[in-house]
Design a protein around this motif. Sequence first.
Motif, PDB file in Angstrom:
ATOM      1  N   TYR A  70       0.927  -1.288  -0.071  1.00  0.00           N
ATOM      2  CA  TYR A  70       0.101  -0.066   0.108  1.00  0.00           C
ATOM      3  C   TYR A  70       0.718   1.258   0.136  1.00  0.00           C
ATOM      4  CZ  TYR A  70      -3.924  -2.884   1.314  1.00  0.00           C
ATOM      5  OH  TYR A  70      -4.874  -3.987   1.376  1.00  0.00           O
ATOM      6  N   GLY A  71       0.339   2.236  -0.838  1.00  0.00           N
ATOM      7  CA  GLY A  71       1.051   3.598  -0.830  1.00  0.00           C
ATOM      8  C   GLY A  71       0.720   4.398   0.060  1.00  0.00           C
ATOM      9  N   PRO A  72       1.421   5.287   0.563  1.00  0.00           N
ATOM     10  CA  PRO A  72       0.779   6.273   1.545  1.00  0.00           C
ATOM     11  C   PRO A  72      -0.434   7.191   0.722  1.00  0.00           C
ATOM     12  CG  PRO A  72       3.164   6.388   1.580  1.00  0.00           C
ATOM     13  CD  PRO A  72       2.707   5.656   0.557  1.00  0.00           C
ATOM     14  N   SER A  73      -0.314   7.325  -0.332  1.00  0.00           N
ATOM     15  CA  SER A  73      -1.536   8.269  -1.188  1.00  0.00           C
ATOM     16  C   SER A  73      -2.597   7.536  -0.968  1.00  0.00           C
ATOM     17  CB  SER A  73      -1.103   8.393  -2.357  1.00  0.00           C
ATOM     18  OG  SER A  73      -0.677   7.526  -3.310  1.00  0.00           O
ATOM     19  N   PHE A  74      -2.521   5.994  -1.217  1.00  0.00           N
ATOM     20  CA  PHE A  74      -3.855   5.415  -1.012  1.00  0.00           C
ATOM     21  C   PHE A  74      -4.490   5.253   0.292  1.00  0.00           C
ATOM     22  CE2 PHE A  74      -6.317   1.644   0.038  1.00  0.00           C
ATOM     23  CZ  PHE A  74      -7.191   1.558  -1.102  1.00  0.00           C
TER      24      PHE A  74
END
Lengths: 131, 182
Positions: A70-74
Amino acid sequence: MEYQGRDMTQKQKKIVIVRDFSVKPYGRYTSEVAPGEEDTTGENFRKTILAPALKEYAKVHVDLTGYNRYGPSFIDEAFGGLISSKEFSPDEVYGKLTYQHDLLPSIVALIKDRIDTAASYYNEDNSAQQH
Amino acid sequence: MLNNINAHVRRYYLSFRLILIPFIGVYAIFLIASKTFGEQSIWTQALIPALITAAISWRNSVVLENRSFVMSENSRAKEYITQSIDDLFNELDNKLHDRNFLKNLEQYLADKVTLLELRIEHIKKRTTVQLLAPSTLMKLRELPIDMANKDNYQSLLNNLRFEILEELEKSYSKFFDEENLK
């Protein structure tokens, strides 16, 4: 999947991201990602799955296990976005939403951090409007 | 004074546990055997002391072997994680000026930090030591993205690198101290 919790008067909803949303969640806004990935963004998850569930159910539990990158933006858009979009108050989110990732505690810490940050901006905005 | 006592306890705890306590145990059993079977009995003179000594030796070798296994595994894991963090920061340092790389930075960090975290969780299950806290790994997932857009990104990255390595060393020292008291 829907299940009844210990308090049988309160309806609860469990969302498993890889089952109910996408096997590879990625990106913040639907308008920003590459063609074909529009359905996988944090914005899309919030608008089509998480926010409706929070409106309908007394408690919502999100299980992020099954995908690890998971990316921080998601995360920011899906969870912090609930408050920063002014759709929900911090109290509603803290009271109704729980989440877990069985393998990566830092993802859980990241969600908590994003919600706390959005809540602090929300409270600052509210106090500024009152003055 | 208390610190001094504490340091001595730590230093001699293992000797105390593996030598003094078994010695007291053997002596106590010898006394019981001599009361039960008589001082000159073969049970008191040979069989019971031999059996107990063999059991204690076996137990001590298991304790020492397990201890050295945990120590060496943890040491190797710590070295691997230190090296991985160093490599990650070196790569970031080399690639952050590249605009194409910046587009993929978030996914790059997510991939690398996830592997690191899975390894750390694996070590935690085997040795119960948490080398890096989830909050630190969370920082590693997102802070370099914020730093990448700043002019002084190199010094910010360097500060973050040493902050994380320092935490790693502290956790390892704490594990070492705790292991000495087991």
